[in-house]
Motif scaffolding. Structure first.
Motif, PDB file in Angstrom:
ATOM      1  N   PRO A 110      -3.472   5.815   3.861  1.00 50.43           N
ATOM      2  CA  PRO A 110      -4.573   5.473   4.785  1.00 50.43           C
ATOM      3  C   PRO A 110      -4.822   3.966   4.863  1.00 50.43           C
ATOM      4  O   PRO A 110      -5.073   3.434   5.955  1.00 50.43           O
ATOM      5  N   GLN A 111      -4.765   3.248   3.719  1.00 50.68           N
ATOM      6  CA  GLN A 111      -4.973   1.804   3.748  1.00 50.68           C
ATOM      7  C   GLN A 111      -3.838   1.105   4.482  1.00 50.68           C
ATOM      8  O   GLN A 111      -4.067   0.146   5.239  1.00 50.68           O
ATOM      9  N   ALA A 112      -2.583   1.575   4.267  1.00 52.27           N
ATOM     10  CA  ALA A 112      -1.447   0.966   4.967  1.00 52.27           C
ATOM     11  C   ALA A 112      -1.578   1.150   6.472  1.00 52.27           C
ATOM     12  O   ALA A 112      -1.322   0.215   7.256  1.00 52.27           O
ATOM     13  N   TRP A 113      -1.990   2.345   6.873  1.00 51.38           N
ATOM     14  CA  TRP A 113      -2.130   2.587   8.312  1.00 51.38           C
ATOM     15  C   TRP A 113      -3.265   1.749   8.898  1.00 51.38           C
ATOM     16  O   TRP A 113      -3.158   1.234  10.019  1.00 51.38           O
ATOM     17  N   ALA A 114      -4.363   1.581   8.163  1.00 48.61           N
ATOM     18  CA  ALA A 114      -5.482   0.780   8.668  1.00 48.61           C
ATOM     19  C   ALA A 114      -5.069  -0.676   8.852  1.00 48.61           C
ATOM     20  O   ALA A 114      -5.434  -1.321   9.852  1.00 48.61           O
ATOM     21  N   PHE A 165       0.826  -1.210   0.000  1.00 50.94           N
ATOM     22  CA  PHE A 165       0.000   0.000   0.000  1.00 50.94           C
ATOM     23  C   PHE A 165       0.864   1.266   0.000  1.00 50.94           C
ATOM     24  O   PHE A 165       0.548   2.268  -0.655  1.00 50.94           O
ATOM     25  N   GLN A 166       1.961   1.200   0.736  1.00 49.56           N
ATOM     26  CA  GLN A 166       2.829   2.371   0.829  1.00 49.56           C
ATOM     27  C   GLN A 166       3.503   2.650  -0.509  1.00 49.56           C
ATOM     28  O   GLN A 166       3.657   3.819  -0.902  1.00 49.56           O
ATOM     29  N   ARG A 167       3.895   1.618  -1.215  1.00 50.79           N
ATOM     30  CA  ARG A 167       4.499   1.822  -2.526  1.00 50.79           C
ATOM     31  C   ARG A 167       3.497   2.425  -3.504  1.00 50.79           C
ATOM     32  O   ARG A 167       3.873   3.191  -4.398  1.00 50.79           O
TER      33      ARG A 167
END
Length: 730
Positions: free
Chosen positions: A42-46, A35-37
């Motif tokens: 927001p999805q990576a943090w969730a 997700f970060q790439r």
């Protein structure tokens, strides 16, 4: 076979351990990294937040979640700032809510909540101010703009609105605007009239109430001739010539009091205002305000760079304009500096090196020898006997320093590149017990550059430059084992003026060293051409030059306010910021002076623009008279048209009891003809006769007709009472 089997088994164990370790990595980490790439923070943090809740002891998850949270918080802060600047309040609140979910304890959440609410309120105020400006209500528009600037001094919309107001309103009208009741046009013609009689006439010609302080002189008299001025302007002229001042009680009431220091303290309303300065120095602003505005009470706080002022509303308005003209960000400039040291050296050595000593004795023997062996003595020289020297060296060096310095206007910036050379100093104490103390100090060797820019309004930059280049030549030993150094230095200082983006080259700091030396057979080695056959001649040439290139690039110049904002009406020397007595350009003052005369004249109100009045009949006229007066005194009769019609008629009065002043021949028959424009009025001054003492005089309107804008006739009505009770004179 057995060692090979053990090696294979160990390799398999290592591979299995690596697979086991790789399998221990949490799947949420790989998913969050994907997700970060894809820049989906927001999805990576969730994902990491859910995994962290399931396994709160996993340190790797904690570190990854912290890293993603920092990136997401930075992204949300940028979004909030962008939405605020584009006035997208709902989107800004949504981003702020996401920030609260990601980092509930972030220190900027509370500030952003307040800023968004305040920015939205500021935009509403500015919209109201723009609407009021289009309607010509400059005072209300300016009040809203200043309310915004009081909370946000750098609000661009509020500053733009103030500039538009200042350009629209002339300087003589820059004082406090009065309510519409004070803008009624009037014409005054009085000769040696009682002051209160003049104000009574103004009150009857308008809807303004006048209240007098007990110390206002009742015997004051005034002679004044003003035509086609507003009631506000007429009142200012009268007050200024009678040493009086006023205090607005509401939109239609004024208190008149003597213009003395004691009465000023008694009646003037004071307000306290706190000014937060962004760029200006609070001490300098304090000195300016004290000198120009002559404030009563002032306090500054250097820690917060704020100033608290207590004075009248007029003085406070002047202070606001003064601060707005000086509280500006200072210019800044980026200096691109390039320093080069160009060095070249060349050494040429050519010639024959002859032996410098000759021996005579026994070869291979050291120490003492017998003279009897002198037949064995031999002459000898060191081997080789002659050495040919053919050597040449050359080199060059290019030392480059390329710093970029951002400097505030009139501040000094310093760049130093080099090294610190230690110098030891010893101190010996020859007493009972000899002791030696050593201390160390450091010398700066290298490049030292100091610049001080001054940004001009025409985008030129004046730069004071001081350049020093030093190098270590050799070490010198001092007494007692101390160490010192011989330092070579080249320095220059100058002041130059460059345009924005212009490059200037400063060169010429040259060190040129040319040495020539010869070593060989004395006398023969110095021969002009044959000398190189009897010795070695060495030529050394060293040359260094320092070159400085400097380019200023203005980052921010002084943002001058509009010309209309840099000038303001500031009252008089005795009353800074007070209302102006200047008349508008359409007004004409025939006279405004104290004097003596035969008696009062007449005051007539000029017609004003038609405007509907709620609760008033379509065609009506109001008759207003002084209800009671002494015999021989002056009374006023006011006819006021409160409709959009044109009124014509005659004013009927009892000639045996009343006599008009300067009404002409028409007054002899007891009738004065009149014509009133829509919303216009007329005031006629009359004097009660002595023989009418103890009687009642009647004033009436007869032959009244009304004509509409289209020529249509309308039946008019008359309101008010025309009864005057004449008391016996004193």
């Amino acid at each position: 076979m057995k060692p090979h089997f053990l090696l294979v088994r160990r390799s398999l164990a290592v591979v299995a351990l690596m697979l086991l370790m790789s399998g221990c990595s949490h799947p949420a980490l790989r998913q969050a990294e994907e997700f970060q790439r894809a820049n989906q923070l927001p999805q990576a943090w969730a994902v990491l937040d859910q995994a962290q809740r399931q396994d709160p002891r996993d340190k790797e998850l904690q570190v990854a979640q912290f890293r993603v949270r920092e990136l997401l918080v930075a992204q949300l802060l940028v979004q909030i700032e962008g939405y605020r600047s584009s006035m997208r309040w709902e989107a800004a609140r949504d981003s702020l809510q996401r920030l609260r979910e990601v980092d509930p304890k972030h220190p900027r959440i509370e500030g952003y909540e307040h800023d968004i609410e305040r920015s939205q309120r500021h935009e509403t105020l500015l919209q109201q101010g723009r609407t009021l400006l289009r309607e010509g209500k400059m005072e209300g528009a300016e009040a809203r703009a200043r309310e915004v600037l009081a909370e946000s001094p750098n609000q661009a919309g509020a500053r733009l609105l103030l500039g538009q107001i200042a350009q629209t309103r002339p300087l003589e009208q820059a004082s406090t605007e009065m309510a519409p009741a004070f803008q009624v046009p009037v014409t005054l013609e009085f000769r040696d009239a009682p002051l209160r009689q003049v104000f009574e006439t103004l009150a009857r010609a308008s809807t303004v109430n006048f209240v007098f302080d007990k110390e206002v002189r009742s015997d004051a008299r005034v002679t004044i001739y003003l035509r086609n001025v507003t009631l506000d302007e007429a009142m200012r002229v009268i007050l200024s010539t009678q040493q009086l001042d006023r205090k607005l009680l509401n939109d239609s009431s004024v208190l008149i009091f003597p213009n003395t220091a004691a009465k000023q303290r008694e009646h003037q309303e004071l307000i306290t205002r706190t000014f937060y300065l962004t760029n200006a120095d609070v001490k300098q602003v304090q000195a300016m305000v004290r000198t120009i505005a002559k404030v009563r009470d002032i306090h500054i706080d250097e820690r917060l760079n704020l100033m608290v002022v207590r004075d009248t509303q007029e003085v406070m308005r002047l202070i606001e304009r003064l601060i707005a003209s000086v509280d500006l960000p200072e210019p800044e400039v980026m200096l691109e500096v390039e320093v080069m040291e160009l060095a070249t050296d060349r050494v040429d050595a050519l010639g024959l090196q002859w032996p410098d000593s000759v021996q005579y004795g026994l070869p291979g023997t050291s120490g003492q020898v017998l003279l009897g062996q002198r037949d064995q003595f031999r002459a000898s020289i060191a081997n080789p006997g002659v050495v040919a020297t053919l050597r040449g060296t050359s080199g060059n060096a290019n030392l480059l320093a390329n710093p970029k310095i951002r400097v505030r206007n009139r501040d000094k910036a310093k760049v130093q590149i080099g090294q610190k050379v230690p110098v030891f100093t010893t101190t010996s104490n020859f007493s009972v017990n000899t002791s030696v103390a050593a201390s160390v100090s450091y010398l700066d060797v290298g490049l030292k550059l100091e610049v001080e820019p001054t940004v001009q309004l025409d985008n030129d930059v004046i730069i004071k430059v001081a350049l020093e280049v030093s190098n270590l030549i050799r070490q010198v030993s001092g007494p007692g084992g101390s160490t010192a150094y011989e330092i070579g230095s080249r320095q220059t200082s100058t002041s130059l003026r460059l345009n924005d983006g212009e490059t200037q080259i400063l060169a010429g700091l040259i060190n040129d060293e040319d040495r020539r030396s010869a070593a060989g057979v004395p006398g023969l080695s110095n021969l002009p051409l044959l000398g190189r056959l009897f010795g070695v001649q060495t030529d050394t040439r060293n040359k260094t030059e320092v070159v400085l290139l400097i380019t200023p690039r203005i980052v921010r110049n002084l943002a001058l306010p509009d010309a209309a904002m840099s000038r303001t009406a500031s009252g008089t020397d005795a009353s800074p910021g007070a209302f102006s007595t200047l008349l508008k350009s359409r007004s004409a003052a025939v006279g405004a002076l104290m004097g003596s005369g035969n008696g009062p004249g007449a005051a007539t109100e000029a017609p004003s623009s038609p405007a509907p009045t709620p609760g008033v009949p379509e065609a009506s006229i109001v008759l207003d008279v002084t209800p009671q007066a002494a015999a021989g005194s002056t009374v006023s009769v006011t006819l006021r048209n409160e409709s959009s019609m044109t009124m014509k008629g005659e004013m009927n009065f009892e000639a045996a009891k009343l006599t008009p002043i300067d009404a002409g021949d028409a007054a002899r028959a007891g009738r004065i003809p009149f014509e009133l424009a829509p919303r216009g009025s007329r005031v006629v001054l009359m004097r009660t006769l002595a023989q009418a003492a103890g009687q009642t005089a009647i004033v009436s309107v007869v032959g009244l007709s009304a004509t509409g804008p289209g020529g249509e006739a309308v039946k008019p009505t008359v309101n008010g009472s025309g009864q005057i009770v004449i008391a016996a004179g004193r």
